[in-house]
Design a protein around this motif. Structure first.
Motif, short mmCIF file in Angstrom:
data_model
loop_
_atom_site.label_atom_id
_atom_site.label_comp_id
_atom_site.label_asym_id
_atom_site.label_seq_id
_atom_site.Cartn_x
_atom_site.Cartn_y
_atom_site.Cartn_z
N CYS A 154 0.83 -1.21 0.00
CA CYS A 154 0.00 0.00 0.00
C CYS A 154 0.87 1.26 0.00
O CYS A 154 0.55 2.25 -0.68
N LEU A 211 -3.79 6.96 -0.31
CA LEU A 211 -4.85 7.52 -1.15
C LEU A 211 -4.82 9.05 -1.15
O LEU A 211 -5.11 9.70 -2.16
N ARG A 262 -5.62 3.72 -7.09
CA ARG A 262 -6.73 3.94 -6.16
C ARG A 262 -7.59 2.69 -5.94
O ARG A 262 -8.03 2.41 -4.82
N LEU A 282 -5.97 0.44 -3.48
CA LEU A 282 -5.94 1.01 -2.13
C LEU A 282 -7.33 1.08 -1.53
O LEU A 282 -7.50 0.86 -0.32
N ASP A 283 -8.33 1.40 -2.35
CA ASP A 283 -9.72 1.44 -1.84
C ASP A 283 -10.10 0.10 -1.23
O ASP A 283 -10.80 0.04 -0.21
#
Length: 212
Positions: free
Chosen positions: A171, A205, A183, A186-187
């Protein structure tokens, strides 16, 4: 069958060089090495100077460089993986374990394609803390670069690793890509079972541009 070529630097006074030369010659006979070039630095010191080599035996096997005496078994093992990413990853792991971070940095700065060989270290849960930290330095040096962005899919895969430490590191590196495409990876980690992973994902993020 593909086999790596080898360059061995020796000297007349070196007590270990004859054994290395013999072991490598045997690998040539077996087809494990394609071609072997041996250079005596007493006769051609300019070769060592050009390569920055001052001690022997010294071996370049494919893209891997090994200093010092190696056993026949070690040489056979390196020959089998010299030009593979797994072999390059093992080489960088060895350099970092031996405290040769500056050497590893110089190698990747000279050939950025080698950065991909650092990723298996990130995913190696048995790697020591110092080795993992060293791998992190190597990746952080390429923050925001096309080279690191090119590794985005593989970093995304590492962000789904079974080990939370690997997910957390991945991450962090996803954030360093500076690519909005990170993104989605990471989301998915914002609801991770590990608090550290969730925190690092959220922090990464915040550093990324908005999705197109």
């Amino acid at each position: 069958m593909s086999a790596s070529d080898a360059l061995l630097l020796i000297s007349t006074q070196c007590p270990y060089c004859p054994a290395m030369l013999s072991a490598l010659a045997d690998l040539v006979k077996r087809g494990a090495i394609g071609r072997l070039e041996a250079v005596n630095l007493n006769v051609h010191p300019e070769v060592g100077q050009a390569l920055g080599v001052w001690t022997v035996p010294w071996l370049r096997l494919g893209r891997i460089e090994l200093a010092g005496m190696r056993s026949p078994a070690e040489l056979a093992e390196w020959a089998a993986k010299a030009d593979s990413e797994a072999g390059l990853a093992d080489w960088f792991h060895m350099l970092l374990k031996e405290g040769q971070l500056p050497r590893a940095q110089a190698l990747i700065e000279a050939d950025s394609s080698l950065l991909a060989a650092v990723l298996p270290i990130v995913g190696n849960v048995e790697a020591s803390l110092n080795v993992r930290l060293g791998a992190g330095v190597l990746l952080e040096n390429f923050a925001g670069s096309d080279t690191l962005r090119g590794l985005l899919p593989r970093l995304g895969e590492l962000s789904q690793h079974a080990d939370a430490r690997v997910r957390a590191d991945a991450c962090h590196y996803l954030g360093l890509t500076g690519d909005a495409a990170a993104r989605s990876w990471l989301d998915a980690r914002l609801t991770d079972e590990d608090a550290d992973v969730r925190e690092i994902a959220a922090e990464s993020l915040e550093t990324l541009p908005p999705a197109a």
